[in-house]
Design an enzyme around this catalytic site. Structure first.
Site, mmCIF file in Angstrom:
data_model
loop_
_atom_site.group_PDB
_atom_site.id
_atom_site.type_symbol
_atom_site.label_atom_id
_atom_site.label_comp_id
_atom_site.label_asym_id
_atom_site.label_seq_id
_atom_site.Cartn_x
_atom_site.Cartn_y
_atom_site.Cartn_z
ATOM 1 N N TYR A 1 6.179 -4.890 -6.015
ATOM 2 C CA TYR A 1 5.283 -4.331 -7.024
ATOM 3 C C TYR A 1 6.160 -3.942 -8.214
ATOM 4 O O TYR A 1 7.112 -3.174 -8.056
ATOM 5 C CB TYR A 1 4.544 -3.113 -6.463
ATOM 6 C CG TYR A 1 3.526 -2.587 -7.439
ATOM 7 C CD1 TYR A 1 2.429 -3.369 -7.804
ATOM 8 C CD2 TYR A 1 3.669 -1.345 -8.032
ATOM 9 C CE1 TYR A 1 1.504 -2.913 -8.722
ATOM 10 C CE2 TYR A 1 2.745 -0.885 -8.950
ATOM 11 C CZ TYR A 1 1.660 -1.678 -9.295
ATOM 12 O OH TYR A 1 0.751 -1.223 -10.221
ATOM 13 N N GLY B 1 0.847 -1.169 0.000
ATOM 14 C CA GLY B 1 0.000 0.000 0.000
ATOM 15 C C GLY B 1 0.891 1.230 0.000
ATOM 16 O O GLY B 1 2.063 1.178 -0.380
ATOM 17 N N ARG B 2 0.362 2.347 0.476
ATOM 18 C CA ARG B 2 1.153 3.570 0.481
ATOM 19 C C ARG B 2 1.833 3.857 1.821
ATOM 20 O O ARG B 2 2.478 4.886 1.989
ATOM 21 C CB ARG B 2 0.303 4.768 0.042
ATOM 22 C CG ARG B 2 -0.131 4.664 -1.425
ATOM 23 C CD ARG B 2 -0.695 5.972 -1.965
ATOM 24 N NE ARG B 2 -1.976 6.314 -1.414
ATOM 25 C CZ ARG B 2 -2.223 7.253 -0.510
ATOM 26 N NH1 ARG B 2 -1.235 7.978 -0.012
ATOM 27 N NH2 ARG B 2 -3.446 7.489 -0.074
ATOM 28 N N GLU C 1 5.881 4.185 2.028
ATOM 29 C CA GLU C 1 6.488 5.413 1.502
ATOM 30 C C GLU C 1 6.795 6.419 2.610
ATOM 31 O O GLU C 1 7.816 7.106 2.573
ATOM 32 C CB GLU C 1 5.573 6.047 0.445
ATOM 33 C CG GLU C 1 6.199 7.226 -0.270
ATOM 34 C CD GLU C 1 5.240 7.917 -1.216
ATOM 35 O OE1 GLU C 1 5.349 7.722 -2.431
ATOM 36 O OE2 GLU C 1 4.364 8.688 -0.739
ATOM 37 N N CYS D 1 4.586 -6.088 -2.147
ATOM 38 C CA CYS D 1 4.210 -4.914 -2.947
ATOM 39 C C CYS D 1 5.176 -3.737 -2.722
ATOM 40 O O CYS D 1 6.307 -3.767 -3.189
ATOM 41 C CB CYS D 1 2.776 -4.542 -2.603
ATOM 42 S SG CYS D 1 1.978 -3.484 -3.808
ATOM 43 N N HIS D 2 4.729 -2.680 -2.027
ATOM 44 C CA HIS D 2 5.592 -1.538 -1.740
ATOM 45 C C HIS D 2 6.388 -1.718 -0.444
ATOM 46 O O HIS D 2 7.148 -0.832 -0.053
ATOM 47 C CB HIS D 2 4.766 -0.245 -1.622
ATOM 48 C CG HIS D 2 4.308 0.301 -2.948
ATOM 49 N ND1 HIS D 2 3.394 -0.342 -3.729
ATOM 50 C CD2 HIS D 2 4.641 1.436 -3.629
ATOM 51 C CE1 HIS D 2 3.166 0.362 -4.829
ATOM 52 N NE2 HIS D 2 3.904 1.439 -4.794
#
Lengths: 190, 190, 190, 190, 190, 190
Positions: free
Chosen positions: E135, E85-86, E89, E115-116
Site C-alpha cells: 500500500y 487490512g489492519r 499492524e 497492501c499492509h
C-alpha cells in the site's frame, strides 16, 4: 373474532409486517406471527434511494414471533398474510411453510400477499389462473407460474388480495378487510 | 372527503408517519405531509433492543413532504396528525409549526398525536386540563404542562387521540378514525 | 482531592461524557460514572450534517460505568456532571436518579450540565429562578420550569454551569473547573 | 495568546481531535485545524469492543478544517498537535505535511502526538534519540526510527508530549498545557 | 499437493483474504487460515470513495479461522500468504506470528503479501535488500526497513510476490501461482 | 485474447463480481463490466451470520462499470459472466439485458453464473433441459424453468458453468477457465 396467520421471518419487510398486524388488530381480530422459530427476529427496511437501480436494504425493527412454523395449525386460522422482503425466498423452501400456505390456497380462505410474498403462493400452487400483482421485478416468476400479472396498486381476485410493496399498504389492507368482512357477513347469514 | 395534515420532518418516526398516512388514506381521505421544507426527508427507526436502556435509533425510510410549513393553510384541513420520533423536539421551536398546531387546538378539530408528538401540543397550549398518554418518558413534560398522564395503549379526550409509540399504532388510528367519522356524522346531521 | 459524580447511560452523548471525565481527571480529581447499572454502556455520536433539519445520531464509544444508580451515595461527592444525549430523558424518570440530582441541587454543590442534561435538573427542582443555557430546542422546557434561557456558549449561575452541546465543551469545563477551584479555595480559607 | 496548529484530516480520530482543540482553547489559545484541503472532513470513532482483536472503526464527527496544508505558515504557530486515527498514515506521504512537522521538530517547538500521530514525527526526523509512547502496536515503527518506546499513559521528553490513544487524553493535554505554560513562562522571564 | 498458510484475523481485508484462498484452492492446493484464535473473525471492506482522502472502512465478511497462531507448525507449509487490512499492524506484535513469518523468510519459501501485509515481513526481517511494493502510504516503513519500494501492480523478487491492494489481486495471484509452480517444478526435477 | 462480458449493477454481490473479473484478467483476457449505466455503482456484501435465517446484506465495494447496457455489442464478446446478489432480479426485466444474455445462450458461447445469476438465464431461455446449480433457495425457479437443480459446489453442463454463491468462487472460475481454454484450443485446432 377472526384468527389470522402472518407468516414471515428474518429479512421480512418491516412496514409490510407491522402495517398488516396492527391494521387487522384494529378490527378486533387476532393476528399470530409465525416464523421459522418462536423468537425475536429482525425485519428489514426496503426503500428507494436516488442513484441506486433497485431497492436498498437496511436493518429494520425487531419482531416477536408468536409461534414457530412447526407449531402452526393452519386449520385454526381464517386467513393468511404474506408480507414481502427477502423472507418469502427462503420460506418457500421449507416444507412446513409450504404446507401451511397450501392449506389456505386449497380451502379458499382469504390470502393477502405483498411484494415478494407471492413467491410463497407460487410454490404452494396458489397462483395458476389467477390475476395478481406483486413487486414488479417478480413478473417473470408470476407469469411462469401461470398467473396474469397486473401492475396496479392492488388486485383482488376472489379471496386473494395482492399489492406491489409497502407504498401500497393502504389499498392492501383496505381490500383485505373488505374481503374478510364480506366473507364473515356471508357466513353469518348462512 | 376529509383533508388531514400530518406534520413531521427529518428524524420523524418511520412507522408512525407511514401507518397514519396509509391508514387514513384507506378511508378515502386526503393526507398531506408537511415538513420544514417541501423535499424528501429521512425518517428514523426507533426500536427497543436487549441490553440498551432506552430506544435505539437507526436510519429509516425516505418520506416525501407534500408541502413546506410556510405553505400550509391550516384552515383548509379537517384534522391534524403529529407522529413522534425526534421531529417534534425541533418543530415546536418553529413559529409557523406552532401556529399551525394552535389552529387545530383552538378550533377543536381532531388531533392524533403519537409518542413525542405531544411536545408540539404543549407549546401550542393544547394539553392543559386534558388527559392524555405519550412516550412514557415524557410524563414530566406533560404533567408540567397541566395535563394528566395515563400509561395506556390509547387515550381519547374529546377530539384528542394519543398513544405511547408505534406499537400502539393500531389503537391510535382505530380511535382516530372513529372520532373523525363520529364528527363527520354529527356535522352531516346538523 | 475532589470527588465528582457523572451521571449518564446508554445513548448519552459520547464527547460530552468523555470530555468532562478526562478534563476533570486532569485536575487530579476523581470522576465516577454512574449509569442505571454497573456495566459497559453505549454512548451516541450526535452531530450536524448538511441537509438534515436536526442533529443526527450514530453509535458512539463504549463507556464503562463505575457504579449503578442504586449504589451511588451522593453525599460522598463534591460535584455533579450531567452530559447530554438521550440519556437524561429516561434518567429523569428513575426515582433514584432524581434523588441523586436533588441532593446536589439542595446542597448547593456545583453542577455542570450540557445539552439535554438540564432535563434532569428540571425534575429535581434545580432550575426555577435560575438562568441557564442548554440545547436550544429545549428552551420551552426550561422556560416552563421557571428558568431564564440564554442562547450563549456558557452560562454560570452560582454553582450551576450550563452549555448548549459538545461544541461548547471547552467553555463548559473551563468555567466548571473555575467554580470548583473557587469553592475549594473558599472552603480552605474558612 | 499562543497559536497552535492541529494537523489531521479524513479518518482522524474524533476524540483526539476535539479534546485537544477544546482543551487548548480553554486556555485562551487559538487552535487552527489544518487538513489536506479547507473543507469539512469526517473523523472516525476508534474503539475497543469485546471479541475483536484490534480497535474497531465507525464513522465519527464532522470536523471543519480551518485551512488546507498548502496555506499553513508553520512559523506563525507556537506548537503542533498531531492526533491519531488513520490520518497520519497518509499525511506523512504529503511533502507539505512533512515540511510543516519538520519546522516544529527543528525549531524545538512543543509537539503533542497521540496514538498514530508519531508516524508523522518519524518521517520528519523528530523521534531519533527520543523517548516516547504511542499506540502500542506502533512500537516496531518507533524503535526502527531510533526512539525508545515506553508503554505508559503519557511520556514527556523535552517539549514532546506523547500518549497511547484517546483514553489518555487527560494526561496528554495536562502535560502539554504544562509544557506550553512553562515555555511561555521561561520566555517571558527572558 | 502444496500446503499454504494464510495469516490474518479481525480487520483483515475481505477481498485479499478470500481471493487468495479461493484462487490457490483452484490449483488443488490446501489453504489454512491462521488467526490469533481458532474462531470466526470479521474482515473489513477497505474501499475508495469520492471526497475522502484515504480508504474507507466498513464491516466485511465473516471468515472462519482453521487454526489459532499457537497451533501453527510453519514447517508443515510450503508457502505463506499475508493479506492486508489492519490485521498486520497487530499481528506483527505477537511473537508467535512473527516467528511463523520468520520461518518462511529464513527458509526462502514463497511469500505473497498484499497492501499492509509487508508490515509483518518487516518485523520478521524479510524485506532488507529486497524490492517490493505495498500500500503506497507504507513506503516510509518499507524504506526504513532497507527495502526498495516500487509503485507497480505487482513486484516479484525471488520468491516474494507483493502488490499494492485488492485492486491488484489478479497480478498478485497470477505471479504467486507462477512462483509456486516453478518451484514445484524445480523441486520435482531435483 | 478473449473478451468477456460481466453483467451486473447496483446490489450485485461484491466478491462474485471482483473474483471473476480479476481471475479472468489473470489469464490475460479482457473483462468488461456492463451495468444499466456507465458509472460507479455499489455492490453488496451477502454473508451468513449466526441467528439469522438467511443471508445478511451490507454495503459493499464500489465498482466502475465499463459500459452501459445500451452500449453493449454482445457479438464482440466470447463469453458472459453473471454474478449474483440482487442485481439479476431487476436486470432480467430490462429488455436490453435479456437480449444480451440471449445472444450468449443462442450462440452457445460459454456462460458462468453464480448464486442469483441464473435468474437472468431463465428469462433468456437458457436453462431449459440443462443441469445447473445456483443459490439453493432458487431451486423452485430453476425447476419451474425446466432445468435440473443439483446442490453441488459447481456444475458444468456444456459451456454453462454454475455455482451456488461466492464460497464456491474457486470451483466456479476453475471450471470456467477450463471451458474457455478448451474452447479456444478446439477453435485454434480447427
Amino acid at each position: 373474532m377472526l384468527k389470522i396467520l402472518l407468516m414471515t421471518g428474518d429479512a421480512g419487510e418491516a412496514q409490510e409486517i407491522y402495517y398488516a398486524k396492527y391494521r387487522l388488530e384494529e378490527e378486533g381480530w387476532q393476528v399470530h406471527i409465525a416464523a421459522p422459530e418462536k423468537r425475536a427476529f429482525l425485519s428489514v427496511v426496503h426503500d428507494f434511494e436516488p442513484g441506486f437501480d433497485t431497492y436498498t436494504e437496511k436493518p429494520g425493527y425487531r419482531v416477536e414471533a408468536d409461534l414457530g412454523l412447526a407449531d402452526v395449525e393452519p386449520t385454526s386460522y381464517d386467513a393468511l398474510v404474506l408480507p414481502g422482503g427477502r423472507a418469502p425466498e427462503y420460506l418457500r423452501n421449507r416444507p412446513n411453510a409450504v404446507a401451511i400456505v397450501r392449506h389456505f390456497v386449497e380451502s379458499g380462505k382469504p390470502i393477502a400477499a405483498n411484494c415478494h410474498g407471492p413467491l410463497l403462493l407460487i410454490v404452494a400452487g396458489g397462483v395458476k389462473g389467477k390475476t395478481l400483482t406483486c413487486y414488479p421485478d417478480l413478473e417473470p416468476d408470476v407469469r411462469a407460474a401461470g398467473a396474469e400479472f397486473v401492475n396496479r396498486d392492488v388486485v383482488v381476485d376472489g379471496t386473494l388480495v395482492t399489492v406491489r410493496g409497502w407504498p401500497d399498504n393502504g389499498p392492501w389492507m383496505r381490500e383485505f378487510v373488505r374481503v374478510l368482512k364480506g366473507r364473515a357477513g356471508a357466513e353469518s347469514t348462512n
